[in-house]
Design a protein around this motif. Structure first.
Motif, short mmCIF file in Angstrom:
data_model
loop_
_atom_site.label_atom_id
_atom_site.label_comp_id
_atom_site.label_asym_id
_atom_site.label_seq_id
_atom_site.Cartn_x
_atom_site.Cartn_y
_atom_site.Cartn_z
N ASN A 74 75.18 22.15 71.29
CA ASN A 74 76.05 22.82 70.32
C ASN A 74 77.08 21.80 69.84
OD1 ASN A 74 78.42 22.86 71.93
ND2 ASN A 74 77.80 24.76 72.93
N PRO A 75 77.94 22.15 68.88
CA PRO A 75 78.86 21.13 68.36
C PRO A 75 79.81 20.53 69.40
CG PRO A 75 78.75 23.01 66.88
CD PRO A 75 78.01 23.40 68.12
N ARG A 76 80.06 21.22 70.52
CA ARG A 76 81.02 20.73 71.51
C ARG A 76 80.40 19.94 72.65
NH1 ARG A 76 82.10 25.82 72.05
NH2 ARG A 76 82.37 25.67 74.29
N PHE A 77 79.14 20.23 73.00
CA PHE A 77 78.52 19.54 74.14
C PHE A 77 77.00 19.67 74.12
CE2 PHE A 77 80.09 23.71 75.60
CZ PHE A 77 78.90 24.32 75.93
N ALA A 78 76.36 18.84 74.95
CA ALA A 78 74.92 18.95 75.21
C ALA A 78 74.76 19.36 76.67
CB ALA A 78 74.24 17.61 74.96
N LYS A 79 73.87 20.31 76.91
CA LYS A 79 73.54 20.71 78.28
C LYS A 79 72.26 19.98 78.69
CE LYS A 79 76.17 24.60 78.95
NZ LYS A 79 77.16 24.64 79.98
N LYS A 100 81.38 16.43 73.88
CA LYS A 100 81.48 15.63 72.66
C LYS A 100 82.34 14.38 72.88
CE LYS A 100 83.54 16.09 68.16
NZ LYS A 100 84.09 16.93 67.12
N GLU A 101 83.49 14.55 73.61
CA GLU A 101 84.41 13.42 73.81
C GLU A 101 83.90 12.40 74.82
OE1 GLU A 101 86.30 17.03 76.00
OE2 GLU A 101 85.08 16.67 74.23
N ASP A 102 82.80 12.73 75.55
CA ASP A 102 82.25 11.81 76.55
C ASP A 102 80.96 11.13 76.08
OD1 ASP A 102 84.28 12.38 78.44
OD2 ASP A 102 83.24 14.22 79.01
N VAL A 103 80.61 11.31 74.80
CA VAL A 103 79.35 10.73 74.29
C VAL A 103 79.46 9.22 74.14
CG1 VAL A 103 77.80 10.63 72.29
CG2 VAL A 103 78.56 12.84 73.18
N ARG A 104 80.57 8.76 73.55
CA ARG A 104 80.74 7.31 73.39
C ARG A 104 82.19 6.91 73.60
NH1 ARG A 104 79.53 7.92 67.08
NH2 ARG A 104 81.67 7.95 66.31
N ALA A 105 82.40 5.59 73.73
CA ALA A 105 83.73 5.08 74.10
C ALA A 105 84.66 4.97 72.89
CB ALA A 105 83.59 3.73 74.78
N THR A 106 84.12 4.75 71.71
CA THR A 106 84.97 4.54 70.51
C THR A 106 84.80 5.69 69.52
OG1 THR A 106 83.20 3.27 69.47
CG2 THR A 106 84.84 2.02 70.71
N VAL A 111 82.46 11.89 66.75
CA VAL A 111 81.16 12.16 67.37
C VAL A 111 80.61 13.51 66.91
CG1 VAL A 111 80.01 12.68 69.57
CG2 VAL A 111 81.58 10.75 69.42
N GLU A 112 79.32 13.52 66.57
CA GLU A 112 78.62 14.78 66.31
C GLU A 112 77.49 14.86 67.34
OE1 GLU A 112 77.77 15.74 62.10
OE2 GLU A 112 78.79 13.84 61.69
N THR A 113 77.51 15.92 68.16
CA THR A 113 76.50 16.00 69.22
C THR A 113 75.08 16.02 68.66
OG1 THR A 113 76.90 18.37 69.33
CG2 THR A 113 77.89 17.03 71.05
N TYR A 114 74.89 16.66 67.48
CA TYR A 114 73.55 16.74 66.89
C TYR A 114 73.05 15.37 66.45
CZ TYR A 114 74.35 21.76 66.82
OH TYR A 114 74.59 23.05 67.18
N LEU A 138 79.83 17.21 85.13
CA LEU A 138 80.26 16.60 83.87
C LEU A 138 79.73 15.18 83.84
CD1 LEU A 138 83.94 17.62 83.10
CD2 LEU A 138 81.86 18.29 81.92
N LEU A 139 79.08 14.84 82.72
CA LEU A 139 78.45 13.53 82.57
C LEU A 139 79.02 12.80 81.36
CD1 LEU A 139 74.76 14.74 83.03
CD2 LEU A 139 76.32 13.98 84.80
N THR A 140 78.89 11.47 81.37
CA THR A 140 79.30 10.67 80.22
C THR A 140 78.20 9.69 79.83
OG1 THR A 140 80.94 9.10 79.36
CG2 THR A 140 80.45 8.93 81.70
N THR A 141 78.14 9.38 78.54
CA THR A 141 77.24 8.32 78.05
C THR A 141 78.06 7.25 77.34
OG1 THR A 141 76.81 9.59 76.03
CG2 THR A 141 75.21 9.82 77.81
N ALA A 142 79.37 7.21 77.65
CA ALA A 142 80.30 6.31 76.93
C ALA A 142 80.28 4.87 77.45
CB ALA A 142 81.71 6.88 76.98
N GLU A 143 79.09 4.33 77.67
CA GLU A 143 78.91 2.90 77.99
C GLU A 143 77.68 2.45 77.24
OE1 GLU A 143 78.76 2.12 82.23
OE2 GLU A 143 80.47 3.44 82.58
N ASN A 144 77.61 1.15 76.94
CA ASN A 144 76.46 0.64 76.18
C ASN A 144 75.13 0.93 76.86
OD1 ASN A 144 78.18 -0.37 74.27
ND2 ASN A 144 78.19 -2.45 75.08
#
Length: 190
Positions: A74-79, A100-106, A111-114, A138-144
């Motif tokens: 959804n617009p706020r997060f991915a499950k 959404k805020e944990d998808v990337r570092a910059t 960020v758009e989850t879609y 809670l997970l993050t993908t905010a690293e290369n």
């Protein structure tokens, strides 16, 4: 703690033998290499067992790299469902959320989850807080190195990464947005 085959674990006066152990001369010994489990099963004494490493339940810990599959967006997060911790497959299903805020570092606000994930994508992520039965990890993908590692296009082909934010279908050559992982070889699952 990890035990070696034949190691003395405790006295028969202190414990009841479970699986992976044997009694001898008043003591309980390990009959296989693995981990010691002590359980109080309502009796007077705890039951002591030894299980192989592969039989212990691995849990995702904070800081662990996990492989997961996107199950809803959804617009706020991915499950997601967490499938592996490192290279070890999980027996039980653990659910995770990538906000959404944990998808990337910059440029987190843009960020758009879609445009980062799609249903069915296989994602490499890092655990940032523990879940429980009611709530998700809670997970993050905010690293290369973190992000989408396997994605399929609308045409059903496995897409090829062409930048950190796009993948391309080898069949139709159409491009789709993703938060693409720069994969380190040790994280790749066969």
């Amino acid at each position: 703690t990890s035990e070696r085959l034949g190691e003395k674990l405790c006295s028969l006066e202190d414990c009841i033998e479970g699986t992976g152990v044997y009694p001898r001369h008043g003591y309980i010994y390990s009959s296989l290499a693995g981990y010691v489990l002590k359980k109080n099963e309502g009796g007077q004494l705890p039951v002591i067992s030894v299980v192989r490493e592969t039989e212990t339940q691995l849990l995702p810990n904070v800081g662990a790299i996990v492989t997961c599959k996107v199950t809803s967006i959804n617009p706020r997060f991915a499950k997601v469902h967490i499938l592996y911790v490192g290279s070890t497959p999980l027996k039980d299903r653990f659910k995770g959320t990538i906000r959404k805020e944990d998808v990337r570092a910059t440029e987190k606000d843009k960020v758009e989850t879609y445009k980062s994930f799609r249903l069915g994508d296989i994602v490499l992520a890092k655990v940032i807080s523990l879940g429980d039965v009611q709530s998700n990890y809670l997970l993050t993908t905010a690293e290369n190195e973190l992000g989408v590692v396997v994605a399929h296009s609308e045409a059903g082909a496995q897409m090829v990464p062409i930048s950190w934010c796009e993948m391309q279908c080898p069949r139709t050559h159409s491009k789709e947005f993703r938060k693409v992982a720069r994969v380190q070889p040790e994280y790749l699952q066969a």
